[in-house]
Scaffold this motif. Structure first.
Motif, PDB file in Angstrom:
ATOM      1  N   GLY A 168       0.779  -1.164  -0.091  1.00 15.10           N
ATOM      2  CA  GLY A 168       0.091  -0.028  -0.020  1.00 15.10           C
ATOM      3  C   GLY A 168       0.794   1.310  -0.191  1.00 15.10           C
ATOM      4  O   GLY A 168       0.264   2.357  -0.060  1.00 15.10           O
ATOM      5  N   GLY A 169       2.024   1.370   0.047  1.00 15.98           N
ATOM      6  CA  GLY A 169       3.013   2.480   0.045  1.00 15.98           C
ATOM      7  C   GLY A 169       3.090   3.265   1.226  1.00 15.98           C
ATOM      8  O   GLY A 169       3.588   4.347   1.340  1.00 15.98           O
ATOM      9  N   GLN A 170       2.721   2.592   2.492  1.00 16.40           N
ATOM     10  CA  GLN A 170       2.727   3.157   3.704  1.00 16.40           C
ATOM     11  C   GLN A 170       4.293   3.649   3.888  1.00 16.40           C
ATOM     12  O   GLN A 170       5.197   2.829   3.564  1.00 16.40           O
ATOM     13  CB  GLN A 170       2.259   2.264   4.773  1.00 16.40           C
ATOM     14  N   PRO A 171       4.816   4.661   4.511  1.00 19.54           N
ATOM     15  CA  PRO A 171       6.042   5.270   4.775  1.00 19.54           C
ATOM     16  C   PRO A 171       6.910   4.299   5.669  1.00 19.54           C
ATOM     17  O   PRO A 171       6.385   3.729   6.600  1.00 19.54           O
ATOM     18  CB  PRO A 171       5.940   6.766   5.088  1.00 19.54           C
ATOM     19  N   THR A 172       8.184   4.284   5.097  1.00 19.73           N
ATOM     20  CA  THR A 172       9.229   3.874   6.259  1.00 19.73           C
ATOM     21  C   THR A 172      10.065   4.907   6.437  1.00 19.73           C
ATOM     22  O   THR A 172       9.958   6.004   6.057  1.00 19.73           O
ATOM     23  CB  THR A 172      10.062   2.668   5.698  1.00 19.73           C
ATOM     24  N   VAL A 173      11.085   4.875   7.522  1.00 18.81           N
ATOM     25  CA  VAL A 173      12.030   5.814   7.607  1.00 18.81           C
ATOM     26  C   VAL A 173      13.094   5.608   6.813  1.00 18.81           C
ATOM     27  O   VAL A 173      14.106   6.584   6.936  1.00 18.81           O
ATOM     28  CB  VAL A 173      12.487   5.722   9.192  1.00 18.81           C
ATOM     29  N   GLY A 174      13.152   4.847   6.033  1.00 17.26           N
ATOM     30  CA  GLY A 174      14.343   4.671   4.990  1.00 17.26           C
ATOM     31  C   GLY A 174      15.075   5.696   4.416  1.00 17.26           C
ATOM     32  O   GLY A 174      16.250   5.686   4.548  1.00 17.26           O
ATOM     33  N   LEU A 175      14.220   6.878   4.075  1.00 21.84           N
ATOM     34  CA  LEU A 175      14.944   7.722   3.184  1.00 21.84           C
ATOM     35  C   LEU A 175      15.065   8.902   4.430  1.00 21.84           C
ATOM     36  O   LEU A 175      15.683   9.974   3.913  1.00 21.84           O
ATOM     37  CB  LEU A 175      14.214   8.535   2.189  1.00 21.84           C
ATOM     38  N   LYS A 176      15.021   8.861   5.713  1.00 20.44           N
ATOM     39  CA  LYS A 176      15.173   9.849   6.659  1.00 20.44           C
ATOM     40  C   LYS A 176      16.321   9.516   7.521  1.00 20.44           C
ATOM     41  O   LYS A 176      16.546  10.195   8.519  1.00 20.44           O
ATOM     42  CB  LYS A 176      13.771   9.958   7.537  1.00 20.44           C
ATOM     43  N   ILE A 177      16.905   8.372   7.171  1.00 19.69           N
ATOM     44  CA  ILE A 177      18.040   7.987   8.244  1.00 19.69           C
ATOM     45  C   ILE A 177      19.099   7.496   7.357  1.00 19.69           C
ATOM     46  O   ILE A 177      19.002   7.458   6.192  1.00 19.69           O
ATOM     47  CB  ILE A 177      17.721   6.620   8.822  1.00 19.69           C
ATOM     48  N   ASP A 178      20.433   7.540   7.694  1.00 22.92           N
ATOM     49  CA  ASP A 178      21.594   7.435   6.798  1.00 22.92           C
ATOM     50  C   ASP A 178      21.861   5.829   6.921  1.00 22.92           C
ATOM     51  O   ASP A 178      22.590   5.442   8.027  1.00 22.92           O
ATOM     52  CB  ASP A 178      22.635   8.178   7.746  1.00 22.92           C
ATOM     53  N   LEU A 179      21.406   5.107   6.017  1.00 26.59           N
ATOM     54  CA  LEU A 179      21.667   3.446   5.981  1.00 26.59           C
ATOM     55  C   LEU A 179      23.365   3.423   5.754  1.00 26.59           C
ATOM     56  O   LEU A 179      23.740   2.411   6.542  1.00 26.59           O
ATOM     57  CB  LEU A 179      20.571   3.048   4.986  1.00 26.59           C
ATOM     58  N   CYS A 180      23.777   4.188   5.092  1.00 27.42           N
ATOM     59  CA  CYS A 180      25.100   3.762   4.558  1.00 27.42           C
ATOM     60  C   CYS A 180      25.914   4.056   6.001  1.00 27.42           C
ATOM     61  O   CYS A 180      26.902   3.389   6.186  1.00 27.42           O
ATOM     62  CB  CYS A 180      25.724   4.744   3.522  1.00 27.42           C
TER      63      CYS A 180
END
Length: 375
Positions: A295-307
């Protein structure tokens, strides 16, 4: 069918208006409605379902009120520990309303990864001593079920579950869509990475759209699927499957195609993968900041520094790309770099509407990969 507005307001009438959980396709209309209508602090999209239970318990301790934890039935496995050792009446006796999407219900066709889970959904609730009801699809009956559930929880302090079948809720379109500005599609990025891997390398791909898009790429290129392990279930564990292969096949490069939601769900797995220092392990996360498959609900993926996280837990090298040109350049470097490597590919949300599903069975997929790894 039930209107999402009706469901949420019926809970509000019982003093229940706090939610935590992991989105599910059968609950996507409810998830969309509460995302639009409730403040962000009243709807926490957790890393995993066990974490949601912890958030819910904290909410109850602070307020004395009953929270909701929503999930797909696959998430029952993640909540068994907190159900047994935290909220149970023999421990802290904390009431939580569980709203569970019933994928793979017996008699209803579904994908292979949901079949077993569908069979044991209510059995697990029985074993855990959780009273439940299958949600009615007309509003008068559903209102009575909600009232009875609330009364039970207030009286006993125990958890209660509403099990939700397919087509229970009317469609509701998310208005607060947090669209990212990225232009590279996940499918295009998957095709590029898959086309660049070494001839004897293999790929372990995570559940959902990533495995489906990888399968479609192989089909489009008239290639076999023996090099790919499609982790159609077991969300969040693809990197550990890849690690297990990499440790036993040190002469082969092993790629994990992961998603941001999946990698965040069990982020501790990154630390274990890095700690083993496999020079042949490449962990690729396609990050669109969303649970795209449900359904496209948000994650924090683009708000945190995964690298940054990957560096901190010990990956030897990290890379990040947002465009096809950047990705192509990074892949050239990766070819001559020893792992463990972490690569983030930032992509836009969404997928093709005509995207197919794997046509091989999980057993066929397993056997083909094992034969390939023996060669």
């Amino acid at each position: 069918m039930l209107r999402p507005e009706f469901f949420v307001k019926s809970l509000q009438q019982q003093g229940i208006d706090f939610y935590a959980g992991v989105p599910d396709s059968l609950l996507k209309n409810i998830c969309a409605y509460i995302t639009d209508k409730l403040p962000a602090e009243q709807n926490i999209i957790a890393a995993n379902e066990g974490g949601a239970m912890g958030i819910a318990a904290g909410y109850h301790l602070a307020t004395g009120r009953i929270p909701v934890v929503y999930m797909q039935n696959s998430g029952e496995g993640n909540i068994i520990n907190p159900l047994a050792s935290l909220t149970d009446k023999d421990v802290y006796n904390i009431p939580v309303l569980l709203v569970i999407g019933w994928r793979g219900r017996p008699g209803v066709h579904d994908e292979p990864q949901h079949v077993k889970q569908g069979k044991v959904t209510t059995g697990l609730l029985n074993v855990m001593g959780i009273n439940y009801t299958v949600m009615a699809k007309d509003e008068e009956a559903a209102a009575k079920q909600i009232a009875a559930a609330a009364e039970w929880m207030k009286k006993t302090g125990e958890c209660y579950a509403l099990v939700v079948e397919k087509d229970t809720f009317e469609t509701y379109q998310l208005q607060k869509a947090d669209d990212n500005p990225l232009t590279l599609s996940r499918e295009e990025a998957i095709r590029k990475v898959a086309s660049c891997i070494e001839p004897h390398a293999c790929i372990v791909s995570t559940t959902g759209m990533i495995s489906r898009e990888l399968f479609e790429y192989r089909t489009a290129m008239n290639e076999g699927h023996e090099r790919d392990f499609l982790t159609v279930g077991s969300m969040g564990h693809a990197s550990q499957i890849a690690l297990g292969i990499a440790l036993q096949k040190p002469q082969r490069r092993v790629y994990c195609f992961d998603g941001d939601g999946a990698s965040i769900m069990h982020m501790g797995n990154m630390a274990i993968a890095a700690s083993m220092k496999c020079s042949n392990l490449i962990h690729v996360v396609f990050n669109n900041g969303a649970h795209d498959s449900v359904g496209g609900q948000p994650t924090v993926g683009l708000k945190i520094d995964l690298c940054g996280v990957a560096k901190a837990v010990g990956y030897a090298h990290t890379f990040s790309a947002e465009t096809l040109e950047e990705l192509e350049a990074q892949l050239e470097t990766v070819k001559n770099t020893e792992g463990p490597i972490f690569m983030q590919v930032c992509v836009k949300k969404g997928n093709r509407k005509d995207l197919g599903r794997p046509t091989t069975t999980p057993i066929q997929n397993k056997e083909a990969l094992m034969k390939f790894l023996k060669e």
